[in-house]
Design an enzyme around this catalytic site. Structure first.
Site, PDB file in Angstrom:
ATOM      1  N   GLN A  51      42.682  80.436 108.245  1.00 21.79           N
ATOM      2  CA  GLN A  51      42.669  81.906 108.214  1.00 21.79           C
ATOM      3  C   GLN A  51      42.575  82.528 109.600  1.00 21.79           C
ATOM      4  O   GLN A  51      42.895  83.701 109.773  1.00 21.79           O
ATOM      5  CB  GLN A  51      41.499  82.410 107.367  1.00 21.79           C
ATOM      6  CG  GLN A  51      41.642  82.099 105.888  1.00 21.79           C
ATOM      7  CD  GLN A  51      40.411  82.539 105.133  1.00 21.79           C
ATOM      8  OE1 GLN A  51      39.441  81.813 105.043  1.00 21.79           O
ATOM      9  NE2 GLN A  51      40.433  83.743 104.598  1.00 21.79           N
ATOM     10  N   LEU A  92      39.147  87.082 102.419  1.00 18.60           N
ATOM     11  CA  LEU A  92      39.282  87.915 103.618  1.00 18.60           C
ATOM     12  C   LEU A  92      40.749  88.054 104.031  1.00 18.60           C
ATOM     13  O   LEU A  92      41.107  89.000 104.731  1.00 18.60           O
ATOM     14  CB  LEU A  92      38.459  87.325 104.772  1.00 18.60           C
ATOM     15  CG  LEU A  92      36.940  87.326 104.559  1.00 18.60           C
ATOM     16  CD1 LEU A  92      36.244  86.600 105.701  1.00 18.60           C
ATOM     17  CD2 LEU A  92      36.401  88.740 104.405  1.00 18.60           C
ATOM     18  N   HIS A 133      37.884  77.122  97.031  1.00 18.31           N
ATOM     19  CA  HIS A 133      38.740  78.194  97.553  1.00 18.31           C
ATOM     20  C   HIS A 133      39.098  77.919  99.027  1.00 18.31           C
ATOM     21  O   HIS A 133      40.274  77.999  99.416  1.00 18.31           O
ATOM     22  CB  HIS A 133      37.993  79.524  97.397  1.00 18.31           C
ATOM     23  CG  HIS A 133      38.680  80.712  97.984  1.00 18.31           C
ATOM     24  ND1 HIS A 133      39.096  81.793  97.232  1.00 18.31           N
ATOM     25  CD2 HIS A 133      39.009  81.016  99.279  1.00 18.31           C
ATOM     26  CE1 HIS A 133      39.659  82.691  98.041  1.00 18.31           C
ATOM     27  NE2 HIS A 133      39.614  82.248  99.279  1.00 18.31           N
ATOM     28  N   HIS A 137      42.750  76.780 101.223  1.00 14.06           N
ATOM     29  CA  HIS A 137      43.320  77.359 102.452  1.00 14.06           C
ATOM     30  C   HIS A 137      43.823  76.258 103.388  1.00 14.06           C
ATOM     31  O   HIS A 137      44.869  76.404 104.027  1.00 14.06           O
ATOM     32  CB  HIS A 137      42.260  78.168 103.213  1.00 14.06           C
ATOM     33  CG  HIS A 137      42.075  79.568 102.725  1.00 14.06           C
ATOM     34  ND1 HIS A 137      43.088  80.499 102.705  1.00 14.06           N
ATOM     35  CD2 HIS A 137      40.975  80.218 102.256  1.00 14.06           C
ATOM     36  CE1 HIS A 137      42.619  81.662 102.238  1.00 14.06           C
ATOM     37  NE2 HIS A 137      41.339  81.509 101.954  1.00 14.06           N
TER      38      HIS A 137
HETATM   39 NI    NI Z   1      40.058  82.965 101.195  1.00 15.94          NI
END
Ligand code: NI
Length: 168
Positions: A51, A92, A133, A137
């Site tokens: 991320q 996010l 989760h 990613h």
């Molecule tokens: Ni996430």
């Protein structure tokens, strides 16, 4: 410490599959500290390196309400899983969007810490949701991928609209 820029859906870089971490050195420690800062500043409960556009198998999380239970998992592997739970997730990288996702209820994860030492941890409930989760990613997968194509298209539209409003 500095805050890192968080990539947002549908940024194609979020689809990158992360590589294993091999060097447990100072740059890794700095990255972990910056990810920690970035996660807390954004009021997130988890953040994967993907991320912040670093494609290494590493994630941080803290599911406590007091933000006093910081955890880091490097090269995480789920070695046991049990049960099922459905939880409303957010991300996010997909701001303002929440959706129910079905995940394992409990799991055991094996990972390394910042010094490279291997450990195992049992997680349940929200912590188990969060780890699954964040590990998605690292595989280039987002929680919106679990939605139907129609719903995912709606999410994309909604985000594009939000961004247009931010600009104007
Ligand atoms: Ni996430």
């Amino acid at each position: 410490m500095s805050q890192l820029n968080i990539l947002e859906f549908p940024d194609p870089r979020l689809r990158t599959v992360a590589e294993p971490v091999v060097s447990f050195d100072e740059p890794l420690e700095i990255l972990v500290n910056n990810m920690r800062e970035t996660m807390y500043q954004a009021n997130g409960i988890g953040l994967a390196a993907t991320q912040v556009n670093v494609h290494s198998r590493l994630l941080v999380m803290d599911v406590s309400s007091e933000q006093d239970d910081f955890m880091v998992f490097i090269n995480p592997e789920i070695i046991a899983r049990e049960g099922q739970q459905v939880h409303e997730e957010g991300c996010l990288s997909v701001p303002g969007i929440y959706a129910n996702v079905k995940r394992a209820e409990q799991l055991t994860v094996r990972a390394q810490d910042v010094t490279g030492e291997t450990f195992e941890k049992d997680l349940t409930g929200l912590a188990a949701v969060c780890l699954q989760h964040e590990m998605d990613h690292l595989q280039g997968k987002l929680f919106v991928d679990y939605l139907s194509p129609l719903k995912r298209a709606m999410v994309k539209k909604k985000l594009e609209k939000q961004r247009r409003q931010e600009v104007s």
